[in-house]
Design a protein around this motif. Structure first.
Motif, mmCIF file in Angstrom:
data_model
loop_
_atom_site.group_PDB
_atom_site.id
_atom_site.type_symbol
_atom_site.label_atom_id
_atom_site.label_comp_id
_atom_site.label_asym_id
_atom_site.label_seq_id
_atom_site.Cartn_x
_atom_site.Cartn_y
_atom_site.Cartn_z
ATOM 1 N N VAL A 1 0.837 -1.206 0.000
ATOM 2 C CA VAL A 1 0.000 0.000 0.000
ATOM 3 C C VAL A 1 0.869 1.252 0.000
ATOM 4 N N ALA A 2 1.947 1.243 0.789
ATOM 5 C CA ALA A 2 2.845 2.398 0.824
ATOM 6 C C ALA A 2 3.481 2.638 -0.542
ATOM 7 N N THR A 3 3.840 1.558 -1.234
ATOM 8 C CA THR A 3 4.413 1.694 -2.579
ATOM 9 C C THR A 3 3.443 2.404 -3.512
ATOM 10 N N ALA A 4 2.181 2.011 -3.465
ATOM 11 C CA ALA A 4 1.161 2.670 -4.293
ATOM 12 C C ALA A 4 1.065 4.155 -3.959
ATOM 13 N N LEU A 5 1.109 4.485 -2.660
ATOM 14 C CA LEU A 5 1.050 5.888 -2.247
ATOM 15 C C LEU A 5 2.255 6.679 -2.757
ATOM 16 N N PHE A 6 3.441 6.082 -2.666
ATOM 17 C CA PHE A 6 4.654 6.762 -3.121
ATOM 18 C C PHE A 6 4.615 7.017 -4.627
ATOM 19 N N TRP A 7 4.159 6.045 -5.400
ATOM 20 C CA TRP A 7 4.116 6.214 -6.851
ATOM 21 C C TRP A 7 3.054 7.222 -7.267
ATOM 22 N N ILE A 8 1.915 7.214 -6.596
ATOM 23 C CA ILE A 8 0.878 8.220 -6.895
ATOM 24 C C ILE A 8 1.385 9.618 -6.568
ATOM 25 N N PHE A 9 2.024 9.759 -5.405
ATOM 26 C CA PHE A 9 2.579 11.059 -5.013
ATOM 27 C C PHE A 9 3.645 11.503 -6.002
ATOM 28 N N SER A 10 4.465 10.557 -6.462
ATOM 29 C CA SER A 10 5.526 10.879 -7.416
ATOM 30 C C SER A 10 4.958 11.413 -8.726
ATOM 31 N N LEU A 11 3.866 10.812 -9.186
ATOM 32 C CA LEU A 11 3.239 11.266 -10.435
ATOM 33 C C LEU A 11 2.758 12.706 -10.337
ATOM 34 N N LEU A 12 2.452 13.145 -9.137
ATOM 35 C CA LEU A 12 1.934 14.496 -8.926
ATOM 36 C C LEU A 12 3.037 15.550 -8.852
ATOM 37 N N VAL A 13 4.265 15.135 -8.502
ATOM 38 C CA VAL A 13 5.303 16.135 -8.227
ATOM 39 C C VAL A 13 6.520 16.066 -9.146
ATOM 40 N N THR A 14 6.751 14.946 -9.832
ATOM 41 C CA THR A 14 7.972 14.851 -10.631
ATOM 42 C C THR A 14 7.853 13.781 -11.708
ATOM 43 N N SER A 15 8.658 13.939 -12.763
ATOM 44 C CA SER A 15 8.769 12.911 -13.809
ATOM 45 C C SER A 15 10.212 12.425 -13.905
ATOM 46 N N GLU A 16 10.956 12.586 -12.828
ATOM 47 C CA GLU A 16 12.385 12.259 -12.793
ATOM 48 C C GLU A 16 12.627 10.772 -13.059
ATOM 49 N N LYS A 17 13.688 10.476 -13.827
ATOM 50 C CA LYS A 17 14.040 9.107 -14.178
ATOM 51 C C LYS A 17 15.372 8.707 -13.539
ATOM 52 N N ILE A 18 15.536 7.423 -13.282
ATOM 53 C CA ILE A 18 16.815 6.900 -12.802
ATOM 54 C C ILE A 18 17.787 6.860 -13.968
ATOM 55 N N GLN A 19 19.025 7.312 -13.754
ATOM 56 C CA GLN A 19 19.935 7.587 -14.856
ATOM 57 C C GLN A 19 20.854 6.433 -15.243
ATOM 58 N N SER A 20 21.092 5.480 -14.343
ATOM 59 C CA SER A 20 22.072 4.443 -14.667
ATOM 60 C C SER A 20 21.746 3.123 -13.983
ATOM 61 N N ARG A 21 22.345 2.047 -14.508
ATOM 62 C CA ARG A 21 22.175 0.723 -13.912
ATOM 63 C C ARG A 21 22.811 0.663 -12.524
ATOM 64 N N LYS A 22 23.903 1.394 -12.369
ATOM 65 C CA LYS A 22 24.549 1.438 -11.053
ATOM 66 C C LYS A 22 23.606 2.004 -10.005
ATOM 67 N N ASP A 23 22.849 3.012 -10.369
ATOM 68 C CA ASP A 23 21.891 3.603 -9.430
ATOM 69 C C ASP A 23 20.753 2.630 -9.121
ATOM 70 N N PHE A 24 20.319 1.875 -10.131
ATOM 71 C CA PHE A 24 19.297 0.854 -9.879
ATOM 72 C C PHE A 24 19.822 -0.206 -8.909
ATOM 73 N N LEU A 25 21.108 -0.545 -9.041
ATOM 74 C CA LEU A 25 21.711 -1.514 -8.119
ATOM 75 C C LEU A 25 21.718 -0.970 -6.697
ATOM 76 N N LEU A 26 22.081 0.313 -6.539
ATOM 77 C CA LEU A 26 22.064 0.933 -5.216
ATOM 78 C C LEU A 26 20.646 0.974 -4.645
ATOM 79 N N LEU A 27 19.675 1.223 -5.494
ATOM 80 C CA LEU A 27 18.275 1.228 -5.056
ATOM 81 C C LEU A 27 17.857 -0.155 -4.582
ATOM 82 N N PHE A 28 18.285 -1.181 -5.297
ATOM 83 C CA PHE A 28 17.950 -2.553 -4.919
ATOM 84 C C PHE A 28 18.595 -2.929 -3.584
ATOM 85 N N ILE A 29 19.864 -2.556 -3.407
ATOM 86 C CA ILE A 29 20.544 -2.825 -2.143
ATOM 87 C C ILE A 29 19.869 -2.060 -1.002
ATOM 88 N N SER A 30 19.486 -0.819 -1.270
ATOM 89 C CA SER A 30 18.772 -0.025 -0.269
ATOM 90 C C SER A 30 17.447 -0.686 0.103
#
Length: 296
Positions: free
Chosen positions: A50-79
């Protein structure tokens, strides 16, 4: 009308105090539904989904920012591993086996681990003032925990151990996620961390969640669930990642020292526990430690 400009430093520490307040109360409030109506891992899967849904809905309202690299996706996964999956699974399992005050005090080990982890990877300096602050707050937390003695025979040891592992995981998360905070908006980071967290916790919580008897859950348990998701998850994670953009991870972590005090006060208010002078004194020690670390 004159608008007063609030200093950034005050905003950051106000946000961190609110996080401590929301999460400190969470120890008692979460137990209203746990484990009488929802098993720990099922509760976690519901919370994260449920929190994930809230975060994604909130994100759609405030930003269209994209993740820039595979390394950053790896850091996100580890986080996500340390900040959502391991952290939350151990926390709720531990909380189901121990009491709110024990859990909140044990979590005070997390800032110490944050300092050690950040120091060894060269991200922070272990200054004299930080050491003094950690010792002062740690002493207050220790005295608060042991004021009535310590017993390992009443069935809380395993729960306490899980809370300790939860605190360790959260400390690693605060250090790992820090580089992402300087590169992306907080909501961008947190929505991806939680999305990965859904898939990481799904194997653990799916069976418990589907076996819950939803028709028998009373209104107070639903309110508990709502508080955990909206207050102690959605709001807390957003405030924490925002604060990480302006202060070191150890400063964010040090506010965990306030949680035993808040958890104790909530327990007194809602459970009728007596408020002792020693509890107030030890809580003041914790606050002094927080001030030293955040001020110097």
């Amino acid at each position: 009308m004159i608008l007063l400009r609030v200093p950034k430093n005050l905003k950051v520490h106000s946000a961190l105090f609110l996080v401590a307040l929301l999460y400190g109360a969470n120890y008692s409030i979460a137990k209203v539904a746990l484990p009488q109506y929802l098993e720990p891992f099922g509760f976690i899967l519901l919370r994260i989904t449920v929190a994930t849904a809230l975060f994604w809905i909130f994100s759609l309202l405030v930003t269209s920012e994209k993740i820039q690299s595979r390394k950053d996706f790896l850091l996100l996964f580890i986080s996500a591993i340390f900040g959502v999956a391991v952290n939350q699974l151990f926390f709720f399992k531990g909380l189901s086996l121990t009491n709110p005050i024990n859990a909140s005090v044990i979590m005070t080990t997390s800032p110490i681990m944050v300092l050690i982890a950040a120091y060894f990877i060269g991200k922070e300096r272990l200054t004299f003032s930080k050491i003094i602050g950690v010792i002062t707050a740690g002493l207050g937390a220790y005295l608060l925990l042991t004021k009535d003695g310590i017993s390992l025979t009443e069935g809380t040891f395993l729960g306490d151990l899980f809370i300790l592992l939860n605190g360790t995981s959260y400390a690693i998360y605060l250090v790992v996620v820090k580089p992402l905070m300087s590169k992306y908006r907080p909501i961008t980071v947190i929505k991806w961390i939680f999305l990965f967290g859904v898939f990481l916790t799904l194997p653990f919580g799916y069976e418990q969640l589907t076996q819950a008897n939803w028709n028998n859950i009373p209104i107070e348990a639903w309110l508990s669930i709502a508080y955990v998701i909206v207050g102690a998850t959605f709001s807390v994670y957003l405030l924490n990642v925002w604060a990480l953009k302006f202060v070191n991870s150890s400063v964010v972590g040090i506010y965990i020292y306030l949680q035993p005090m808040i958890s104790t006060l909530v327990a007194v208010s809602f459970r009728g526990d007596p408020l002792e002078l020693t509890t107030v004194m030890y809580s003041l020690l914790i606050m002094v430690g927080v001030y030293i670390v955040s001020r110097f």
